[in-house]
Write a protein that holds these residues in place. Structure first.
Motif, PDB file in Angstrom:
ATOM      1  N   MET A 123      -7.218   3.629  -9.501  1.00 37.78           N
ATOM      2  CA  MET A 123      -7.021   2.234  -9.108  1.00 37.78           C
ATOM      3  C   MET A 123      -5.540   1.932  -8.914  1.00 37.78           C
ATOM      4  SD  MET A 123      -9.913   0.007 -11.091  1.00 37.78           S
ATOM      5  CE  MET A 123      -9.308   0.287 -12.737  1.00 37.78           C
ATOM      6  N   LEU A 124      -4.692   2.532  -9.739  1.00 42.62           N
ATOM      7  CA  LEU A 124      -3.250   2.352  -9.570  1.00 42.62           C
ATOM      8  C   LEU A 124      -2.815   2.920  -8.216  1.00 42.62           C
ATOM      9  CD1 LEU A 124      -0.524   1.430 -10.752  1.00 42.62           C
ATOM     10  CD2 LEU A 124      -0.315   3.718 -11.749  1.00 42.62           C
ATOM     11  N   GLY A 125      -3.351   4.063  -7.867  1.00 46.82           N
ATOM     12  CA  GLY A 125      -3.028   4.660  -6.570  1.00 46.82           C
ATOM     13  C   GLY A 125      -3.452   3.785  -5.398  1.00 46.82           C
ATOM     14  N   VAL A 126      -4.625   3.194  -5.477  1.00 53.47           N
ATOM     15  CA  VAL A 126      -5.093   2.295  -4.410  1.00 53.47           C
ATOM     16  C   VAL A 126      -4.196   1.062  -4.342  1.00 53.47           C
ATOM     17  CG1 VAL A 126      -6.998   0.824  -3.626  1.00 53.47           C
ATOM     18  CG2 VAL A 126      -7.482   3.121  -4.475  1.00 53.47           C
ATOM     19  N   GLY A 127      -3.872   0.486  -5.502  1.00 55.24           N
ATOM     20  CA  GLY A 127      -3.013  -0.702  -5.533  1.00 55.24           C
ATOM     21  C   GLY A 127      -1.643  -0.421  -4.946  1.00 55.24           C
ATOM     22  N   LEU A 128      -1.031   0.689  -5.343  1.00 54.77           N
ATOM     23  CA  LEU A 128       0.281   1.046  -4.809  1.00 54.77           C
ATOM     24  C   LEU A 128       0.212   1.346  -3.310  1.00 54.77           C
ATOM     25  CD1 LEU A 128       1.638   3.249  -7.739  1.00 54.77           C
ATOM     26  CD2 LEU A 128       2.364   0.925  -7.103  1.00 54.77           C
ATOM     27  N   GLY A 129      -0.903   1.932  -2.879  1.00 51.43           N
ATOM     28  CA  GLY A 129      -1.095   2.181  -1.450  1.00 51.43           C
ATOM     29  C   GLY A 129      -1.170   0.883  -0.651  1.00 51.43           C
ATOM     30  N   LEU A 130      -1.872  -0.110  -1.195  1.00 49.35           N
ATOM     31  CA  LEU A 130      -1.930  -1.415  -0.525  1.00 49.35           C
ATOM     32  C   LEU A 130      -0.554  -2.062  -0.445  1.00 49.35           C
ATOM     33  CD1 LEU A 130      -5.236  -2.808  -2.081  1.00 49.35           C
ATOM     34  CD2 LEU A 130      -4.854  -2.232   0.332  1.00 49.35           C
ATOM     35  N   LEU A 131       0.205  -1.963  -1.531  1.00 50.55           N
ATOM     36  CA  LEU A 131       1.562  -2.522  -1.522  1.00 50.55           C
ATOM     37  C   LEU A 131       2.452  -1.802  -0.511  1.00 50.55           C
ATOM     38  CD1 LEU A 131       2.160  -3.099  -5.332  1.00 50.55           C
ATOM     39  CD2 LEU A 131       1.831  -4.849  -3.564  1.00 50.55           C
TER      40      LEU A 131
END
Length: 141
Positions: A123-131
């Motif tokens: 989930m951290l990876g997805v969030g950072l990818g969105l940012l």
């Protein structure tokens, strides 16, 4: 109004649905569930001790529901959804790292008890990818 890009859809739907479901499941949690989740949180973040377990569970549930809805709503900007997801998953990973029983001694790798929480790193990876996507979208105009 801008809608999410097609490449955002898989990560936002997968994480949003998962987090929304988790929040809905906690919304009417019983005393045992509240005490268990609160106890784990207090072990990692002692300042939460002053929050009653039932209230903590309700607040956690509301935060999960809000994060899930932000991710699933097509017109919520990637930067907003990414920030919400990064903050939420960052908290989970901090709990993981601050709870010795969840990882092997002097290691980031999970113990059997920590596998469920350690997997939240995705989930951290997805969030950072969105940012990152939102930042490059702004830069590239």
């Amino acid at each position: 109004m801008k809608f999410m890009r097609a490449r955002e859809v898989p990560g936002r739907v997968a994480t949003g649905a998962y987090i929304l479901h988790s929040g809905v499941e906690k919304w009417n949690g019983d005393d045992d569930q509240a005490a268990g989740i609160h106890g784990m949180a207090v072990g990692a973040f002692p300042f939460l001790k002053s929050v009653p377990p039932r209230r903590f569970l309700k607040l956690l549930s509301a935060a999960e529901i809000a994060t899930g809805v932000a991710l699933l709503t097509p017109f919520v900007p990637a930067a907003v959804a990414g920030a919400a997801l990064t903050g939420f998953s960052g908290g989970l990973l901090a709990l993981y790292l601050r709870t010795p029983a969840l990882h092997q001694p002097r290691s980031i790798w999970p113990s059997p008890a920590g596998i469920g929480v350690s997997k939240d790193v995705w989930m951290l990876g997805v969030g950072l990818g969105l940012l990152a996507d939102a930042a490059t979208r702004r830069r590239d105009g």
